[in-house]
Enzyme design. Structure first.
Site, PDB file in Angstrom:
ATOM      1  N   ASP A 281       0.866  -1.169   0.000  1.00 50.36           N
ATOM      2  CA  ASP A 281       0.000   0.000   0.000  1.00 50.36           C
ATOM      3  C   ASP A 281       0.911   1.230   0.000  1.00 50.36           C
ATOM      4  O   ASP A 281       2.148   1.126   0.115  1.00 50.36           O
ATOM      5  CB  ASP A 281      -0.946  -0.015   1.219  1.00 50.36           C
ATOM      6  CG  ASP A 281      -2.176   0.852   0.974  1.00 50.36           C
ATOM      7  OD1 ASP A 281      -3.230   0.597   1.580  1.00 50.36           O
ATOM      8  OD2 ASP A 281      -2.087   1.777   0.130  1.00 50.36           O
TER       9      ASP A 281
HETATM   10  C1  GLC Z   1      -4.370   4.296  -0.158  1.00 49.47           C
HETATM   11  C2  GLC Z   1      -5.247   3.124   0.232  1.00 49.47           C
HETATM   12  C3  GLC Z   1      -5.322   2.049  -0.801  1.00 49.47           C
HETATM   13  C4  GLC Z   1      -5.165   2.661  -2.177  1.00 49.47           C
HETATM   14  C5  GLC Z   1      -3.754   3.209  -2.263  1.00 49.47           C
HETATM   15  C6  GLC Z   1      -3.485   3.895  -3.610  1.00 49.47           C
HETATM   16  O1  GLC Z   1      -3.687   4.786   0.967  1.00 49.47           O
HETATM   17  O2  GLC Z   1      -5.011   2.494   1.480  1.00 49.47           O
HETATM   18  O3  GLC Z   1      -6.577   1.389  -0.630  1.00 49.47           O
HETATM   19  O4  GLC Z   1      -5.372   1.683  -3.171  1.00 49.47           O
HETATM   20  O5  GLC Z   1      -3.451   4.110  -1.217  1.00 49.47           O
HETATM   21  O6  GLC Z   1      -4.283   5.040  -3.734  1.00 49.47           O
END
Ligand code: GLC
Length: 733
Positions: free
Chosen positions: A271
């Site tokens: 993430d």
């Molecule tokens: C965010 C979220 C995740 C998302 C990623 C990219 O912090 O936790 O669900 O896909 O970053 O935007």
């Protein structure tokens, strides 16, 4: 000819094997030409705001997220394909969570449809729209089990039930990836957030998640395994630690379970900066440590921590990482790019970008999803309202073109939203007086003006709820109530002597006991997306009949969280006769009250049960029969019944099958959803329904942590929700 299918499947198998070996051959050929730095570049994912053509041409990134401009994507792609040494195309990613431009209900709302085909169709439409702009990888489906509405990301989930989340998560994977990943309208799915994120303690986002392994395996992992089995191309690690080990550094989770036990060979991305956050977690001293931990755990691609691009080369040179590990990671990245057809067709046709956005077919599907996701919670003979009658429309969500789209709708355009005010104005003579301008508004200054208008109306429609920003990532609430003066407002409206219909558009189940009491009717529509207003107007007028069912339990008080219907019985289950705080005698003795598992100030159970949802008609379940009352673990139990629409409206009913394993080697849930089916029935019509349940689906991880069916006594229920129905015994021998 009975042999034809076998021969055919062998041919298909041999073709797919040869295709797969063709892709593997191409991957190996390319990998053999790459320098270590070029390999590490592929493992680096950067946000659009952090890249330029020079970085791409230097091979410093393998994927870019958050660019949705076709021309800009082609520019970056040209830098990768025509300027970098090996011309490896970029993988463009975006959070397409519940639609791209045409926004569908939030996933929690889509879960309320209990309609896997519709969820799959919505994902297919999202893929068609997003890929036309150049997006080929979405960070969806989110299949975290959510048992605590204080957690804002419950909005992105399919709710509290593992089976429902498994079925719908797999449906989204199919929708996004289509029949062939190489199709230009297909995009790679990403099962997230692996794992246990929904159990963040206290419902506070990013918080620690302590989940006993059996609970993890029996409740939180099944939806992810369903996505893996469906062929989800990628997984994303979650921010949280699982029992003290952050998912991004959790080798047991990523390598032993996901890759080892499940045999899944897709690509794992972190993430956003979750590798870098290993330092804050306190398991990594610095980014170099974080990179070593993440790669050793099984992570292939690093989203925005720069830990891989900045440290993996040194770690390999120091022997702390093996180049083979890097090769394995890069092989998975390149394989996905080949399978997506990016080497053959890296560029998008800019003239086609958005060609199908908001087309009639897409809007119709979004409207169907909004219709089916709305849950009728109460109706004291008020709904449907007579078309053309005079209605007073009020409340902060009445004309909420932005907020009705809900969380994680970055490409939704409010200019396309059909608000409740717009929809209702087509079917009723509307008097509009919002009073509260937004969900956190405390100013009821205009209430006097509203009172005067209410006298001229036949009914009042209050659009309550949450602004989109009040749920979603990092937006946890300690008290899940309607914000601002909404509760006081509804109370005041209920005293105007007019039928009061309350509609709630929210990203989570809210504490609505008082509002439910004050309203003559209530529809819960979660955040319904682009077509929400048109759908609501048709439901309120009776042109459509509510059919949604709650994918989460509703509680009396936030203090009851975590709360879920499929809980254990405990040694002191509620007896339904507990003394509440107001009834306790003075100077009561130490054991003056029923010593069972409940709250003095909130009782025991839910306000509304999982699966609850009313209709304008009524349904009868009858003639329930079992194929056998004694079955072996390799048998299939057939449960057959008649479902009758015994009322006056053509409507859909979601029929559900629940089971209970009465005695196990560990405590077992009091109920578990095992099948559901949405059935359309004309007024007075009956249909014969059959649920087929292979007994092996009753398997669970027991005392010995082995996944198996345990013989013994069971019960099952066939009903429209988790609280209704008669228990029917059966045995597994
Ligand atoms: C965010 C979220 C995740 C998302 C990623 C990219 O912090 O936790 O669900 O896909 O970053 O935007």
């Amino acid at each position: 000819m009975k042999f034809r299918p076998i021969v055919l499947s062998l041919i298909i198998l041999s073709i797919s094997c040869s295709e797969r070996s063709e892709v593997d051959r191409r991957v190996d050929a390319l990998l053999s030409q790459m320098t270590l730095d070029e390999k590490i570049g592929q493992m680096n994912q950067l946000d659009y705001g952090s890249v330029n053509s020079e970085i791409i041409a230097a091979g410093k990134a393998g994927s870019v997220l958050n660019c949705v401009d076709a021309a800009r994507i082609n520019e970056l792609q040209r830098a990768a394909v025509e300027e970098s040494r090996l011309g490896i195309p970029l993988l463009m990613a975006r959070d397409v969570i519940h639609g791209f431009h045409t926004v569908f209900p939030i996933p929690l709302g889509q879960a309320a449809t209990f309609d896997a085909a519709l969820v799959e169709e919505g994902a297919r439409i999202a893929a068609k729209e997003a890929t036309s702009h150049g997006v080929r990888w979405t960070f969806s489906p989110m299949v975290d089990i959510a048992r605590d509405a204080r957690w804002g990301r419950i909005a992105e989930s399919f709710g509290e039930d593992s089976y429902l989340a498994s079925v719908l998560g797999a449906a989204m994977v199919r929708g996004y990836q289509g029949n062939e990943l190489s199709s230009p309208t297909s995009m790679a799915a990403c099962a997230k957030h692996f794992a246990g994120y929904g159990a963040s303690e206290g419902g506070r986002d990013y918080n620690t998640a302590n989940i006993p392994e059996r609970v993890l395996r029996n409740s939180y992992l099944p939806p992810f395994q369903a996505c893996a089995d469906e062929g989800a191309a990628t997984f994303m690690t979650s921010f949280n630690d699982v029992n003290g080990v952050p998912s991004t550094a959790n080798r047991w989770l990523l390598d032993e379970v996901l890759r080892g036990e499940w045999g899944w060979d897709g690509m794992i991305v972190t993430d956003w900066n979750s590798a870098g956050e290993l330092i804050a977690h306190g398991v990594a001293a610095d980014l170099k440590d974080a990179a070593e931990l993440s790669v050793n755990a099984g992570v292939d691609m690093d989203m925005m921590s720069y830990s891989f691009i900045g440290n993996v080369s040194a770690l390999v040179k120091e022997g702390k990482l093996q180049e083979k590990q890097i090769d394995d990671a890069v092989r998975r990245i390149l394989k996905l790019k080949f399978e997506l057809g990016l080497f053959e067709q890296p560029y998008i046709d800019e003239s086609n970008a958005g060609a199908s956005d908001y087309c009639e077919e897409h809007l119709a599907a979004a409207k169907k999803a909004a219709l089916e996701s709305a849950v009728l919670l109460k109706n004291e003979g008020v709904l449907p309202l007579k078309e053309g009658s005079t209605v007073l429309v009020c409340g902060p969500m009445a004309d909420a073109s932005h907020d009705q789209l809900g969380t994680w709708a970055p490409d939704g355009q409010e200019s396309h939203s059909i608000t409740a005010l717009m929809g209702l104005s087509k079917l009723f003579n509307v008097i509009y007086e919002p009073v509260l301008e937004y969900s956190r508004d405390y100013d009821m200054g205009n209430f006097a003006a509203l009172k005067a208008k209410a006298l001229r109306s036949d009914a009042i429609i209050m659009l309550a709820g949450e602004e989109a920003i009040l749920s979603g990532e990092a937006h946890s609430l300690a008290d899940v109530k309607l914000q601002g003066a909404q509760r006081e407002f509804i109370d005041a409206l209920s005293k105007l002597g007019k039928p009061l219909v309350t509609v709630v558009m929210a990203g989570r189940p809210l504490e609505i006991e008082q509002e439910l009491e004050d309203s003559d009717a209530m529809i819960y529509s979660f955040h319904p997306g682009t077509m929400g207003g048109e759908a609501l107007a048709e439901l309120i007028s009776g042109r459509a009949v509510p059919s949604g069912k709650l994918p989460v339990s509703f509680v009396h008080s936030s203090g009851q969280y975590p709360f879920y219907y499929n809980h254990s019985n405990t040694g002191r289950p509620n007896q339904g006769n507990e003394t509440l705080i107001g009834d306790l005698p003075l100077k009561a003795g130490q054991v003056s009250n029923g010593c069972t598992s409940y709250y003095l100030d909130a009782g025991y159970g839910e306000l509304l049960p999982f699966g609850y949802g009313l209709s304008y008609t009524s349904f009868k379940y009858s003639n329930i029969t079992l194929s056998s009352n004694e079955l072996h673990s390799d048998d299939v139990l057939k449960v057959e019944f008649e479902l009758t629409n015994s009322g006056d409206y053509d409507a859909d009913e979601v029929a559900m099958l629940f089971i209970q394993d009465l005695v196990g080697s560990i405590v077992r849930p009091v109920k578990e959803l095992k099948r559901f089916e949405r059935v359309s029935l004309k007024a007075g019509e009956s249909k014969h329904i059959c649920f087929e349940l292979p007994i092996k689906e009753l398997a669970f991880y027991g005392l010995d942590n082995i996944f198996k069916v345990e013989a013994g006594n069971f019960k099952l229920w066939v009903a429209g929700n988790s609280a209704d129905g008669e228990a029917i015994p059966f045995k597994v021998i």
